[in-house]
Design a protein around this motif. Structure first.
Motif, PDB file in Angstrom:
ATOM      1  N   ASP A 133       5.559   9.068   5.377  1.00  0.00           N
ATOM      2  CA  ASP A 133       4.524   8.578   6.281  1.00  0.00           C
ATOM      3  C   ASP A 133       3.273   8.251   5.475  1.00  0.00           C
ATOM      4  N   TYR A 134       2.485   7.320   5.988  1.00  0.00           N
ATOM      5  CA  TYR A 134       1.232   6.964   5.332  1.00  0.00           C
ATOM      6  C   TYR A 134       0.161   8.012   5.632  1.00  0.00           C
ATOM      7  N   ILE A 155       0.841  -1.197   0.000  1.00  0.00           N
ATOM      8  CA  ILE A 155       0.000   0.000   0.000  1.00  0.00           C
ATOM      9  C   ILE A 155       0.876   1.246   0.000  1.00  0.00           C
ATOM     10  N   GLY A 156       0.508   2.223  -0.853  1.00  0.00           N
ATOM     11  CA  GLY A 156       1.261   3.476  -0.927  1.00  0.00           C
ATOM     12  C   GLY A 156       2.631   3.287  -1.560  1.00  0.00           C
ATOM     13  N   LEU A 157       3.617   4.068  -1.085  1.00  0.00           N
ATOM     14  CA  LEU A 157       5.018   3.943  -1.504  1.00  0.00           C
ATOM     15  C   LEU A 157       5.211   4.116  -3.019  1.00  0.00           C
ATOM     16  N   LYS A 197       8.633   3.133  -7.792  1.00  0.00           N
ATOM     17  CA  LYS A 197       9.209   3.644  -9.040  1.00  0.00           C
ATOM     18  C   LYS A 197      10.728   3.514  -9.026  1.00  0.00           C
ATOM     19  N   LEU A 198      11.343   3.858  -7.901  1.00  0.00           N
ATOM     20  CA  LEU A 198      12.802   3.807  -7.801  1.00  0.00           C
ATOM     21  C   LEU A 198      13.306   2.365  -7.813  1.00  0.00           C
ATOM     22  N   VAL A 199      12.587   1.457  -7.170  1.00  0.00           N
ATOM     23  CA  VAL A 199      12.983   0.044  -7.173  1.00  0.00           C
ATOM     24  C   VAL A 199      12.979  -0.489  -8.604  1.00  0.00           C
ATOM     25  N   ARG A 200      11.967  -0.127  -9.382  1.00  0.00           N
ATOM     26  CA  ARG A 200      11.914  -0.557 -10.783  1.00  0.00           C
ATOM     27  C   ARG A 200      13.048   0.071 -11.595  1.00  0.00           C
ATOM     28  N   GLY A 252       7.773   1.979  10.647  1.00  0.00           N
ATOM     29  CA  GLY A 252       6.534   1.461  10.097  1.00  0.00           C
ATOM     30  C   GLY A 252       6.177   1.949   8.717  1.00  0.00           C
ATOM     31  N   THR A 253       7.175   2.423   7.946  1.00  0.00           N
ATOM     32  CA  THR A 253       6.884   2.936   6.599  1.00  0.00           C
ATOM     33  C   THR A 253       7.297   1.955   5.498  1.00  0.00           C
ATOM     34  N   GLY A 254       7.655   0.737   5.867  1.00  0.00           N
ATOM     35  CA  GLY A 254       7.910  -0.296   4.868  1.00  0.00           C
ATOM     36  C   GLY A 254       9.363  -0.495   4.482  1.00  0.00           C
ATOM     37  N   LYS A 255      10.295   0.060   5.240  1.00  0.00           N
ATOM     38  CA  LYS A 255      11.712  -0.012   4.861  1.00  0.00           C
ATOM     39  C   LYS A 255      12.225  -1.455   4.857  1.00  0.00           C
ATOM     40  N   THR A 256      11.944  -2.195   5.921  1.00  0.00           N
ATOM     41  CA  THR A 256      12.426  -3.579   5.997  1.00  0.00           C
ATOM     42  C   THR A 256      11.764  -4.452   4.938  1.00  0.00           C
TER      43      THR A 256
END
Length: 322
Positions: free
Chosen positions: A229-230, A61-63, A68-71, A104-108
């Protein structure tokens, strides 16, 4: 016994099911087979496996900017590999990264997905993630830090070493043992550059200050990813997704109550607000409160077992955000 994925082979070694030499033979056979079976037995080519991993990323969700950067990173690696085949000049694959964002923003989660992608592309031999913090790296006496840091680095070879709150390694100044850990990591980045990717993570402001105090690090970490942040709709989506996975449901009244509990980000979240972690803790506590509400009833319907009611959210606003 079959081992469809490299991770299964590694687990078999640890459990004593197979010897290291047998594991090596199995892994060699895997490398010689283009299609690979997943845990359900379906056959996938490398391109399909990577596409499945990217689909996993897209389902987060989100991000939007992170995805985009991962791709972009994936495309960069793939094109460099194709240029190399055509005997064209290639850019060096320096993939060490800085992740900036609140808890809690999905880094791991994103780091784990990157490990899978890099493993499939042949950049990393294992693609696993070793997550550490200052206490795992910094010792209590001279020489102890280097030993502890080398142990964690050894575990991470073939994968990613993810260092949370990395700025804490420089908090004690020149005499602090954290500097020794940094020096040890920098050496490993050179000596094992084809076996290891480092990701330093932490709060945005603290990470920026950390890089300023150690200018040599900034050039070694060319990829910087900001994790925002979400927003309220995203937090609600996360809550609903967590409930769905656990086979629970939120009523419309419960959703309204949850919005109040989350103390919407438009009004300014507290410094210790944990984004998805806070949502997870709230949902888990609500599930426990629902259990207490239902335990005294002799006859409970399937629907009652699934529904989280507004009263189940009472007092969960006090839930810890870490």
């Amino acid at each position: 016994m079959t081992y469809p994925w490299p991770q299964d082979v590694l687990s078999a070694i640890k459990s004593g099911e197979i010897s290291p030499s047998e594991a090596f033979r199995i892994l060699q056979e895997m490398d010689n087979i283009v299609p690979r079976a997943d845990s359900a037995g379906a056959q996938y080519s490398q391109a399909q496996r990577i596409d499945n991993i990217l689909h996993e990323l897209d389902n987060l969700i989100g991000l939007t900017e992170v995805k985009k950067l991962v791709r972009e990173i994936y495309a960069f690696i793939e094109i460099q590999k194709r240029r190399e085949k055509e005997k064209l000049n290639t850019e060096p694959l320096v993939l060490h990264m800085i992740f900036k964002g609140n808890p809690g923003t999905g880094k791991t989660t994103v780091a784990r997905i990157l490990g899978k992608i890099f493993n499939e592309m042949g950049v990393l031999s294992r693609g696993h993630l070793i997550e550490v913090e200052r206490a795992d790296l910094v010792g209590e006496y001279i020489g102890h830090t280097a030993q502890k840091t080398r142990e964690q680095l050894k575990k991470a070879y073939g994968g990613i070493l993810f260092i949370d709150e990395a700025y804490s390694l420089a908090r004690g100044g020149e005499k602090d043992f954290g500097k020794e850990a940094i020096d040890c990591m920098v050496k490993a980045m050179e000596d094992h550059k084809d076996e290891l990717i480092l990701i330093l993570a932490g709060y945005q402001k603290e990470m920026e200050n950390f890089l300023q105090t150690n200018p040599g690090l900034k050039s070694r970490f060319p990829i910087h990813i900001n994790f925002p942040d979400y927003h309220e709709p995203e937090l609600m989506q996360i809550a609903e997704q967590m409930c769905l996975k656990r086979q629970y449901q939120l009523t419309s009244q419960t959703k309204a109550a949850l919005i109040k509990v989350l103390n919407l980000s438009e009004k300014g979240a507290e410094e210790n607000f944990g984004n998805a972690r806070t949502v997870r803790n709230i949902i888990e506590k609500a599930i426990r409160r629902q259990a207490v509400r239902l335990i005294s009833k002799q006859h409970i319907s399937r629907e009652e077992l699934m529904l989280i009611e507004p009263g189940d959210l009472a007092e969960v606003g006090q839930c810890e955000s870490v």
